[in-house]
Design an enzyme around this catalytic site. Structure first.
Site, PDB file in Angstrom:
ATOM      1  N   LYS A 278       0.841  -1.204   0.000  1.00 26.20           N
ATOM      2  CA  LYS A 278       0.000   0.000   0.000  1.00 26.20           C
ATOM      3  C   LYS A 278       0.876   1.254   0.000  1.00 26.20           C
ATOM      4  O   LYS A 278       2.009   1.207   0.466  1.00 26.20           O
ATOM      5  CB  LYS A 278      -0.880   0.015   1.267  1.00 26.20           C
ATOM      6  CG  LYS A 278      -2.003  -0.993   1.277  1.00 26.20           C
ATOM      7  CD  LYS A 278      -2.847  -0.871   2.532  1.00 26.20           C
ATOM      8  CE  LYS A 278      -3.975  -1.889   2.548  1.00 26.20           C
ATOM      9  NZ  LYS A 278      -4.999  -1.632   1.525  1.00 26.20           N
ATOM     10  N   ARG A 352     -10.431 -11.504   1.702  1.00 27.74           N
ATOM     11  CA  ARG A 352     -11.251 -12.575   1.133  1.00 27.74           C
ATOM     12  C   ARG A 352     -10.513 -13.913   1.157  1.00 27.74           C
ATOM     13  O   ARG A 352     -11.125 -14.971   1.235  1.00 27.74           O
ATOM     14  CB  ARG A 352     -11.689 -12.192  -0.292  1.00 27.74           C
ATOM     15  CG  ARG A 352     -10.564 -11.995  -1.253  1.00 27.74           C
ATOM     16  CD  ARG A 352     -10.951 -11.190  -2.491  1.00 27.74           C
ATOM     17  NE  ARG A 352     -11.018  -9.758  -2.228  1.00 27.74           N
ATOM     18  CZ  ARG A 352     -11.358  -8.850  -3.139  1.00 27.74           C
ATOM     19  NH1 ARG A 352     -11.683  -9.211  -4.369  1.00 27.74           N
ATOM     20  NH2 ARG A 352     -11.382  -7.578  -2.822  1.00 27.74           N
TER      21      ARG A 352
END
Ligand code: BES
Ligand code: MN
Ligand code: ZN
Length: 497
Positions: A278, A352
């Site tokens: 990130k 996920r």
């Protein structure tokens, strides 16, 4: 906090602060009128002068209240005397609470429980006042070398004119149990990544298990997860020096063998993005990527504290997502517990990857419903901002039930579609599916991914990326969606299902 409900004369309350409402149009509430008389008309004069109009959220602190037993009087805008919206009541309760807490007062008496609120009863109002004041009095100073010396609000009295106080009292007891859960959620979420790795979440769960006989806590280690074939969850963990944990908490409050509500909470204790790292600015906030897990622990604590007649199971996949020589790489293919293979195109779509194995695992509890709670997508913050959590579900009645619980508690969710049309965005040339679905509809394709692992039961997904914490000056965990989940569970426990 000690919170009691009682009948009494407003002017005779010995307290650091008496809180009374002034309605829209400068109309004194009945408690305010009593105080006005005791103060020789001061409140009427202030209203006439225009210092307070009575609009919801206005406040005016009187630092002298000679003629009453109170040291101070806090006037609070109460809106329309005939009745206000539930959200208006919550907002004025929060405003009153914040004002009293910021003033560093140790106790207060609130004459707000008798305000008219559309479609809400005395129990709801008492609970909201209790939640507003305990919420405002929450403080996180564990990490400061010197804790704040400002006194904390310790005692609140809800003054009412109602002839019976039992409904309000029961509601306060329930709200206090919930407040304990909320405080645990916020504490764990606010802890920095270095103080709250996966093993710290496991410790928090074990501590709950120790404190409550009704809670059975199990923690699976890496080797056990390997045996179960949780290749997707373990893939995320492999770049971190911190070992992954799969935590389960089983609460049996219903002696009948009713199927449990299973809550699955994303527990990424820090999300650096991994190799798909990130950008730097704001990355500290990725310590909050375990807010789903923290809300599951908070709910389990509240449910056990209140001894609710219902069966609830909490499942928490806990990992840290880091870049490393051992970390997963874009293009890697892993096999999930379900047997389905996944091409990891972006290591930052890690939530996920851990949830899919936890959701496969959840099936063994023979759930009535499964609800996962996850800070899953930045796209959800773009779609709904910080006002509503995203809700996606494969079962309409469950979705409706959750939406209603959000509405009732003021901790709202908004449903997005989970149509098959979106599934093809997850097509992969190399595996059964990719872990990302492109730029469009990011919240929906993330849920579509999870839906491939939840086909055998009724399931709902709450994306809390925008609601679980505040950024900016008030940076910190909000405790959401604990109020929504507790409303959902309390209703089910009441119904006996
Ligand atoms: N934890 C983040 C989601 C997130 C981002 C929550 C910002 C709150 C604020 C999640 O693991 C993530 O990184 N999601 C990616 C998915 C993308 C790579 C498909 C995202 O939203 O950018
Ligand atoms: Mn991520
Ligand atoms: Zn994440």
């Amino acid at each position: 906090m000690d919170i009691s409900v009682k009948r009494g004369h407003p002017a005779e309350q010995k307290t650091a602060c008496l809180i009374v409402a002034v309605h829209a149009g400068k109309k004194l509430s009945s408690a305010a009128a009593t105080i006005d008389t005791a103060l020789g008309g001061t409140l009427s004069k202030l209203c006439k002068r225009g210092d307070l109009t009575g609009a919801v959220g206005e406040t005016l602190m009187l630092h002298e209240a000679n003629g009453t037993a109170a040291e101070r009087v806090l006037l609070i805008g109460g809106g329309k005397a005939e009745g206000i919206e539930a959200a208006e009541f919550q907002s004025l309760a929060q405003k009153a609470a914040r004002t009293v807490v910021d003033a560093g007062l140790r106790n207060a008496v609130a004459c707000l429980a008798d305000l008219q609120v559309k479609d809400r009863d005395a129990g709801w109002k008492a609970a909201q006042l209790a939640l507003a004041f305990t919420g405002a009095a929450y403080r996180f100073d564990q990490m400061k070398s010197k804790p704040s010396r400002k006194p904390l609000l310790a005692k609140l009295t809800l003054l009412t004119e109602a002839s019976r106080t039992s409904v309000a009292e029961a509601a306060v007891t329930q709200a206090l149990g919930m407040a304990e859960g909320l405080a645990l959620t916020r504490d764990l979420a606010n802890l920095p990544g270095n103080h709250c790795p996966p093993r710290r979440l496991a410790e928090a769960a074990r501590a709950l298990g120790k404190a409550h006989k009704s809670l059975k806590v199990t923690v699976l280690e890496r080797a056990e997860m390997q045996k179960l074939g949780m290749g997707s969850l373990l893939a995320v963990a492999q770049g971190s020096a911190e070992a992954p944990k799969l935590i389960t908490l089983e609460y049996q409050g219903d002696v009948a063998k009713s199927r449990p509500v299973v809550l699955v909470g994303k527990g990424v204790t820090f999300d650096s993005g991994g190799i798909s790292i990130k950008p730097g600015p704001g990355m500290d906030e990725m310590k909050f990527d375990m807010c789903g897990a923290a809300s599951v622990l908070g709910v389990m604590k509240a449910v056990a504290t209140l001894g609710l007649k219902i069966n609830v199971v909490g499942v928490i996949p806990a990992v840290e997502n880091m870049p490393d020589g051992n970390a997963i790489k874009p293009g890697d293919v892993v096999t999930s517990m379900s047997g389905q293979t996944i091409e990891i195109l972006n290591t930052d779509a890690e939530g996920r990857l851990i949830l899919c194995d936890a959701l496969s695992y959840a099936a063994r509890f023979e759930p009535d419903v499964v609800i996962d709670i996850a800070t899953l997508t930045g796209a959800c913050v773009i779609a709904l901002g910080s006002h509503a959590s995203g809700l996606l579900s494969n079962h309409d009645p469950l979705a409706e039930e959750l939406l209603r619980a959000g509405q009732r508690s003021g901790d709202r969710a908004w449903r997005l579609p989970l149509w098959e049309d979106y599934q093809k965005q997850l097509d992969s040339n190399f595996a059964d599916m990719a872990n990302v679905g492109g730029r469009e509809a990011g919240t929906i394709t993330a849920a579509c991914f999870l839906a491939r692992f939840t086909r055998s039961y009724r399931w709902a997904h709450l994306d809390i990326a925008g609601t679980a914490w505040h950024s900016g000056k008030a940076k910190g965990a909000s405790g959401r969606p604990v109020p929504l989940l507790m409303e959902f569970i309390l209703n089910r426990a009441r119904r006996g299902s």
